[in-house]
Design a protein around this motif. Structure first.
Motif, PDB file in Angstrom:
ATOM      1  N   TYR A  54       0.807  -1.210   0.000  1.00  0.00           N
ATOM      2  CA  TYR A  54       0.000   0.000   0.000  1.00  0.00           C
ATOM      3  C   TYR A  54       0.848   1.272   0.000  1.00  0.00           C
ATOM      4  O   TYR A  54       0.341   2.353  -0.269  1.00  0.00           O
ATOM      5  N   ASN A  55       2.164   1.137   0.317  1.00  0.00           N
ATOM      6  CA  ASN A  55       3.054   2.289   0.232  1.00  0.00           C
ATOM      7  C   ASN A  55       3.430   2.613  -1.213  1.00  0.00           C
ATOM      8  O   ASN A  55       4.002   3.662  -1.489  1.00  0.00           O
ATOM      9  N   ILE A  60      -3.572   5.780  -3.385  1.00  0.00           N
ATOM     10  CA  ILE A  60      -3.623   5.774  -1.914  1.00  0.00           C
ATOM     11  C   ILE A  60      -2.263   5.971  -1.264  1.00  0.00           C
ATOM     12  O   ILE A  60      -2.178   6.333  -0.097  1.00  0.00           O
ATOM     13  N   ARG A  61      -1.180   5.721  -2.011  1.00  0.00           N
ATOM     14  CA  ARG A  61       0.152   5.764  -1.410  1.00  0.00           C
ATOM     15  C   ARG A  61       0.509   7.148  -0.872  1.00  0.00           C
ATOM     16  O   ARG A  61       1.183   7.263   0.153  1.00  0.00           O
ATOM     17  N   GLY A  62       0.051   8.197  -1.574  1.00  0.00           N
ATOM     18  CA  GLY A  62       0.383   9.552  -1.143  1.00  0.00           C
ATOM     19  C   GLY A  62      -0.146   9.859   0.249  1.00  0.00           C
ATOM     20  O   GLY A  62       0.593  10.341   1.117  1.00  0.00           O
ATOM     21  N   CYS A  63      -1.428   9.538   0.481  1.00  0.00           N
ATOM     22  CA  CYS A  63      -2.047   9.805   1.786  1.00  0.00           C
ATOM     23  C   CYS A  63      -1.416   8.954   2.879  1.00  0.00           C
ATOM     24  O   CYS A  63      -1.117   9.446   3.975  1.00  0.00           O
ATOM     25  N   ILE A  64      -1.207   7.669   2.580  1.00  0.00           N
ATOM     26  CA  ILE A  64      -0.644   6.753   3.575  1.00  0.00           C
ATOM     27  C   ILE A  64       0.773   7.168   3.956  1.00  0.00           C
ATOM     28  O   ILE A  64       1.127   7.235   5.144  1.00  0.00           O
ATOM     29  N   ASN A  65       1.603   7.467   2.961  1.00  0.00           N
ATOM     30  CA  ASN A  65       2.987   7.855   3.238  1.00  0.00           C
ATOM     31  C   ASN A  65       3.055   9.203   3.952  1.00  0.00           C
ATOM     32  O   ASN A  65       3.920   9.422   4.808  1.00  0.00           O
ATOM     33  N   PHE A  66       2.115  10.097   3.638  1.00  0.00           N
ATOM     34  CA  PHE A  66       2.076  11.399   4.301  1.00  0.00           C
ATOM     35  C   PHE A  66       1.799  11.245   5.789  1.00  0.00           C
ATOM     36  O   PHE A  66       2.479  11.837   6.633  1.00  0.00           O
ATOM     37  N   VAL A  67       0.800  10.420   6.124  1.00  0.00           N
ATOM     38  CA  VAL A  67       0.449  10.181   7.531  1.00  0.00           C
ATOM     39  C   VAL A  67       1.605   9.499   8.252  1.00  0.00           C
ATOM     40  O   VAL A  67       1.950   9.848   9.390  1.00  0.00           O
ATOM     41  N   ILE A 114      -3.414  17.715  12.463  1.00  0.00           N
ATOM     42  CA  ILE A 114      -4.586  17.763  11.583  1.00  0.00           C
ATOM     43  C   ILE A 114      -5.029  19.203  11.350  1.00  0.00           C
ATOM     44  O   ILE A 114      -5.329  19.609  10.220  1.00  0.00           O
ATOM     45  N   VAL A 117      -2.617  20.940   8.988  1.00  0.00           N
ATOM     46  CA  VAL A 117      -2.867  20.606   7.578  1.00  0.00           C
ATOM     47  C   VAL A 117      -4.076  21.385   7.067  1.00  0.00           C
ATOM     48  O   VAL A 117      -4.067  21.926   5.960  1.00  0.00           O
TER      49      VAL A 117
END
Length: 201
Positions: A54-55, A60-67, A114, A117
Motif C-alpha cells: 500500500y506504500n 492511496i500511497r500519497g495519503c498513507i505515506n504522508f500520515v 490535523i 494541515v
C-alpha cells in the motif's frame, strides 16, 4: 592528465530538522543527530521498515505515506526535545509525564497536526482563490480569468514568505529553520560525493 571525476552518490536521501539537530532518511536506514546540553552530539541509527504494497499503490500511497511521515516526524521531534534538554525544566519541577499525560500529549499533537494541515489548505488553496474572486469583482465586467494562475501563484508566494517571516520571529522556530538549512546543505554535500565534514557542508 585530467583529474578523475569524483563519483557522485545517487542514493535517495531525505531529511527533517529537529530540535537542536537533524534527522536523515535513506532507503534502508534512518539516523538522527542532536546536540545535547553538554554540547556533545547524540546519534541514533535505525533500520527502516520495508515498504508494504500500500506504500506503492497508486492513488492511496500519497495519503498513507504522508500520515506515516507525520508520525515519524513527530516521534523524533519529540525525542530530540528530550535529548537536547528542552524538557529538563519540566523534569526539575517534578512534572514528568505519566502514561495518561503522555497519551494526552500525543493526542494533542495529532490534533494539532490535523489542524495544521487544515490551516495550510485554507491559507494556500482556498484563500488565494477567494482573494482572486474578490479582485475579479472589483474589475466588474472585465474578465481577468486569464491571469488567475499568475495572480494566485503570487498570492501563495506572498503568504508563504509572510508565514516564514512571522514564525522566524520566534526564537525556537528561528533555530529550527537554521537546522533545516543545515539538513539541506548536508544532503547537497552527500549527493555531490563530498566527505560529510562541517567544512564541506
Amino acid at each position: 592528465m585530467s583529474e578523475q571525476k569524483k563519483e557522485v552518490i545517487k542514493t535517495k536521501v531525505g531529511g527533517q530538522a529537529l530540535i537542536e539537530g537533524v534527522m536523515m532518511l535513506g532507503p534502508k536506514k534512518g539516523c538522527m543527530a542532536v546536540r545535547q546540553p553538554d554540547r556533545e552530539i547524540y546519534t541514533e541509527v535505525w533500520d527502516r521498515k520495508t515498504p508494504k504494497w500500500y506504500n506503492k499503490a497508486p492513488f492511496i500511497r500519497g495519503c498513507i505515506n504522508f500520515v506515516s511521515q507525520l508520525g515519524d516526524g513527530y516521534k523524533y521531534l519529540n525525542k530530540s526535545g528530550e535529548v537536547s534538554g528542552m524538557f529538563d525544566e519540566e523534569d526539575k519541577k517534578g512534572e514528568k509525564k505519566d502514561g495518561d499525560s503522555a497519551a494526552l500529549t500525543t493526542a494533542v499533537a495529532v490534533i494539532s497536526g490535523i489542524l495544521g494541515v487544515g490551516l495550510a489548505i485554507a491559507l494556500f488553496a482556498i484563500l488565494p482563490t477567494l482573494i482572486f474572486t474578490g479582485i475579479q469583482t472589483l474589475f466588474g465586467d472585465t474578465d481577468i480569468s486569464a491571469f488567475r494562475s499568475l495572480t494566485e501563484g503570487i498570492i501563495k508566494i506572498a503568504l508563504f514568505v509572510g508565514y516564514l517571516w512571522l514564525t522566524s520571529l520566534m526564537k525556537t522556530m528561528k533555530r529550527l529553520y537554521q537546522y533545516h538549512g543545515a539538513e539541506h546543505k548536508t544532503i547537497f554535500c552527500y549527493e555531490h560525493g563530498e566527505e560529510l565534514t562541517v567544512e564541506n557542508v
